[in-house]
Write a protein that holds these residues in place. Structure first.
Motif, mmCIF file in Angstrom:
data_model
loop_
_atom_site.group_PDB
_atom_site.id
_atom_site.type_symbol
_atom_site.label_atom_id
_atom_site.label_comp_id
_atom_site.label_asym_id
_atom_site.label_seq_id
_atom_site.Cartn_x
_atom_site.Cartn_y
_atom_site.Cartn_z
ATOM 1 N N CYS A 10 30.609 84.651 28.715
ATOM 2 C CA CYS A 10 32.061 84.606 28.807
ATOM 3 C C CYS A 10 32.528 83.199 28.435
ATOM 4 O O CYS A 10 31.796 82.227 28.597
ATOM 5 N N ALA A 21 38.564 82.176 27.943
ATOM 6 C CA ALA A 21 39.527 82.421 29.016
ATOM 7 C C ALA A 21 38.780 83.150 30.126
ATOM 8 O O ALA A 21 37.752 83.774 29.869
ATOM 9 N N PRO A 22 39.272 83.078 31.370
ATOM 10 C CA PRO A 22 38.577 83.790 32.448
ATOM 11 C C PRO A 22 38.417 85.272 32.130
ATOM 12 O O PRO A 22 39.389 85.960 31.824
ATOM 13 N N GLY A 23 37.164 85.746 32.159
ATOM 14 C CA GLY A 23 36.890 87.155 31.929
ATOM 15 C C GLY A 23 36.808 87.563 30.473
ATOM 16 O O GLY A 23 36.608 88.733 30.177
ATOM 17 N N TRP A 40 40.264 91.658 34.346
ATOM 18 C CA TRP A 40 40.250 90.475 35.209
ATOM 19 C C TRP A 40 41.164 90.718 36.396
ATOM 20 O O TRP A 40 42.315 91.116 36.205
ATOM 21 N N ASP A 83 41.552 88.462 39.948
ATOM 22 C CA ASP A 83 40.926 87.412 40.756
ATOM 23 C C ASP A 83 41.044 87.666 42.254
ATOM 24 O O ASP A 83 40.633 86.832 43.052
ATOM 25 N N ASP A 119 36.073 90.679 44.594
ATOM 26 C CA ASP A 119 34.885 89.844 44.814
ATOM 27 C C ASP A 119 34.269 89.460 43.475
ATOM 28 O O ASP A 119 33.796 88.349 43.292
ATOM 29 N N GLU A 120 34.208 90.410 42.565
ATOM 30 C CA GLU A 120 33.734 90.139 41.203
ATOM 31 C C GLU A 120 34.963 90.238 40.305
ATOM 32 O O GLU A 120 35.366 91.347 39.926
ATOM 33 N N PRO A 121 35.589 89.101 39.980
ATOM 34 C CA PRO A 121 36.879 89.179 39.279
ATOM 35 C C PRO A 121 36.791 89.723 37.855
ATOM 36 O O PRO A 121 37.735 90.327 37.368
ATOM 37 N N ALA A 122 35.655 89.509 37.188
ATOM 38 C CA ALA A 122 35.545 89.956 35.800
ATOM 39 C C ALA A 122 34.904 91.336 35.731
ATOM 40 O O ALA A 122 33.947 91.625 36.445
ATOM 41 N N LEU A 182 33.664 92.491 32.814
ATOM 42 C CA LEU A 182 32.540 92.308 31.886
ATOM 43 C C LEU A 182 31.882 90.955 32.167
ATOM 44 O O LEU A 182 32.332 89.926 31.686
ATOM 45 N N THR A 183 30.824 90.969 32.959
ATOM 46 C CA THR A 183 30.101 89.737 33.298
ATOM 47 C C THR A 183 28.887 89.600 32.387
ATOM 48 O O THR A 183 28.415 90.601 31.823
ATOM 49 N N PRO A 184 28.359 88.383 32.224
ATOM 50 C CA PRO A 184 27.193 88.208 31.351
ATOM 51 C C PRO A 184 26.054 89.150 31.749
ATOM 52 O O PRO A 184 25.729 89.275 32.923
ATOM 53 N N HIS A 189 30.485 80.663 34.478
ATOM 54 C CA HIS A 189 29.873 81.747 33.697
ATOM 55 C C HIS A 189 30.879 82.848 33.363
ATOM 56 O O HIS A 189 30.609 83.693 32.528
ATOM 57 N N LEU A 190 32.037 82.837 34.048
ATOM 58 C CA LEU A 190 33.081 83.813 33.716
ATOM 59 C C LEU A 190 34.197 83.185 32.888
ATOM 60 O O LEU A 190 35.235 83.801 32.663
ATOM 61 N N GLY A 191 34.003 81.940 32.476
ATOM 62 C CA GLY A 191 35.035 81.283 31.675
ATOM 63 C C GLY A 191 36.114 80.620 32.516
ATOM 64 O O GLY A 191 37.197 80.349 32.009
#
Lengths: 200, 284
Positions: free
Chosen positions: A115, A118-120, A177, A179, A182-185, A187-189, B26-28
């Motif tokens: 990622c 930008a966030p997510g 996304w 926020d 708990d897991e905001p994204a 699509l995580t790596p 890791h999430l940007g």
């Protein structure tokens, strides 16, 4: 693996390709390495906020890392309407019809390599290198949230509206996304991804 | 009346900052947080807050506030005149104010960023564990605007002993210690010598994302493109212009310009206080 110094408390590990970087990142997560941030990218993994860089380097050098299928990880389907403003340009680039572009893109088993931007915002790999698409010469000042774009052999989805230079082939309503989760994204790596065609 | 700060005039840019959001790169998600951490920590200690309480970070022009309840506050960082209802009060010391009083932090007389801590801390909702405004991604509270109302947390314990010097003198010429790498080999052999020998001036385009510099350009060995890779705080990147920039707390998490070196963490608070036109040298 190549180890590159990054200031006093970080280490950049360079590997051969994106699949190897993803595998190294998975291994680092599995082993719960002592680093505040572990950041995978196209050909590297950055370990930042590391107390003892030399010890971490010795530890990572001893790992045997082999790319393996994302075992046990659920594939995220991205329902996509293929109506992007650059779909026809991509079809010309790939020398096929827009129908064939959609079939090519949806038939690809992808994985989130990293990622950034930008966030997510997830960089999904899986398209073959010969399908690489150049970035737009002049980026758009505003790309709507949910836009699905191509740059190089990566596919990305814009989690929020922003300027952007990726070639847009479609859009999705999937929430990428939040926020407050708990897991905001979404699509995580390391997440396996498949783009699925839906009608508008 | 509940404890709060009402913003009358936010100045050019005032944001809420704490120690930032770590562990989400890791999430940007940028790390964000106070740029001059020692100054912010000092302000928090003066009013009895823990180090991770959220403070206000001003930029050059100060800030104008009204308090809704009696509380103590302290201003540190860039030196500025502090006035309560028009009367000058101490900079770098705890100041007690009453409900309804107006607190004006004047323009920075030297340095760039002042910190305003209030007893109890600025208590806006945390996002991913931090109350910091991230000017790159937009996470966290929006920058202060006239009329913004910022809740203040309950009064903490008594102020602790303070072991940090009150005012670090602003120096308009600083030396930043730099460790070479990870990508110094992408530049010509003389690049590190150029970087170490040149005097750079701070550009007016500098912000919380990066300290942009004017001066000697660094040349790359080839026109190859570096695939995106993770970036750390203090990384010195050289974009297409050839003029270096030092990444500060709101820096992007990944980037594709080769990083020639990384500034020592202890020297980053100096970067926070540099003004456009100030001089920067690197010691490689």
């Amino acid at each position: 693996m190549r180890f590159l110094p990054v200031g006093a408390d970080a280490l950049l590990v360079e590997v051969d390709d994106t699949a190897a970087a993803t595998a190294l990142y998975d291994e680092a997560l599995r082993r719960h390495v002592a680093a505040v941030d572990v950041v995978p990218a196209a050909r590297t993994v950055l370990f930042a906020g590391v107390h003892d860089v030399a010890a971490l380097e010795r530890e990572v050098a001893g790992w045997s890392v082999t790319p393996r299928p994302a075992a046990g990880r659920r594939t995220v389907e991205v329902p996509t309407v293929y109506d992007g403003p650059d779909l026809e340009a991509v079809a010309r680039l790939w020398d096929m019809s827009t129908r064939e572009v959609v079939d090519t893109h949806t038939s690809c088993a992808m994985v989130v390599a990293f990622c950034g931007f930008a966030p997510g915002f997830a960089y999904c790999t899986g398209l073959p290198e010969e399908r690489a698409a150049p970035r737009l010469e002049s980026p758009r000042t505003r790309v709507p949230a949910g836009s699905v774009g191509l740059a190089g052999a990566f596919t990305g989805v814009y989690p929020t509206a922003s300027p952007g230079g990726w070639q847009l082939v479609g859009h999705t309503d999937l929430l990428l996304w939040d926020d407050t989760r708990d897991e905001p994204a979404t699509l995580t790596p390391g997440t396996p991804v498949r783009f699925v065609e839906v009608s508008r | 009346m509940s404890r709060a700060l009402v913003v009358l005039d936010p100045g050019p840019l005032t944001t809420v900052q704490d120690l930032g959001r770590r562990g989400w790169a890791h999430l940007g998600v940028p790390r964000s947080g106070v740029l001059d951490a020692p100054a912010a920590r000092y302000a928090n200690r003066l009013v009895g807050n823990p180090d991770d309480a959220a403070v206000l970070e001003t930029t050059l022009g100060g800030v104008d506030l009204e308090v809704t309840a009696a509380m103590s506050l302290a201003v540190t960082g860039a030196h500025a005149v502090v006035c309560v209802d028009g009367r000058e009060r101490a900079f770098g010391e705890p100041v007690t104010v009453r409900a309804g009083q107006r607190v004006v932090v004047g323009p920075a007389r030297s340095g760039l960023r002042s910190y305003v801590a209030v007893a109890g801390g600025v208590d806006v909702p945390a996002v991913l564990g931090s109350r910091s405004t991230d000017t790159l991604s937009g996470l966290g509270p929006r920058p202060l605007a006239a009329g913004s109302r910022l809740p203040v947390g309950p009064r903490p314990g008594e102020p602790q002993g303070v072991d940090v010097p009150a005012v670090r003198r602003h120096d308009p010429a600083v030396l930043l210690r730099l460790t070479a790498g990870p990508r110094h080999d992408w530049y010509t052999d003389d690049a590190l010598a150029t970087l170490g020998g040149a005097a750079y001036t701070v550009s007016a385009d500098s912000n919380r994302i990066g300290l942009r510099l004017h001066g000697a350009r660094l040349a790359r060995r080839s026109g190859d493109e570096l695939p995106s890779e993770g970036i750390v705080l203090g990384a010195v990147q050289v974009p297409a212009s050839g003029e270096p920039l030092v990444f500060l707390n709101d820096h992007p998490t990944t980037g594709g310009y080769p990083v020639v070196g990384v500034v020592a963490p202890e020297d980053l608070p100096l970067c926070a206080q540099l003004r456009p036109g100030d001089e920067v040298r690197f010691r490689v």
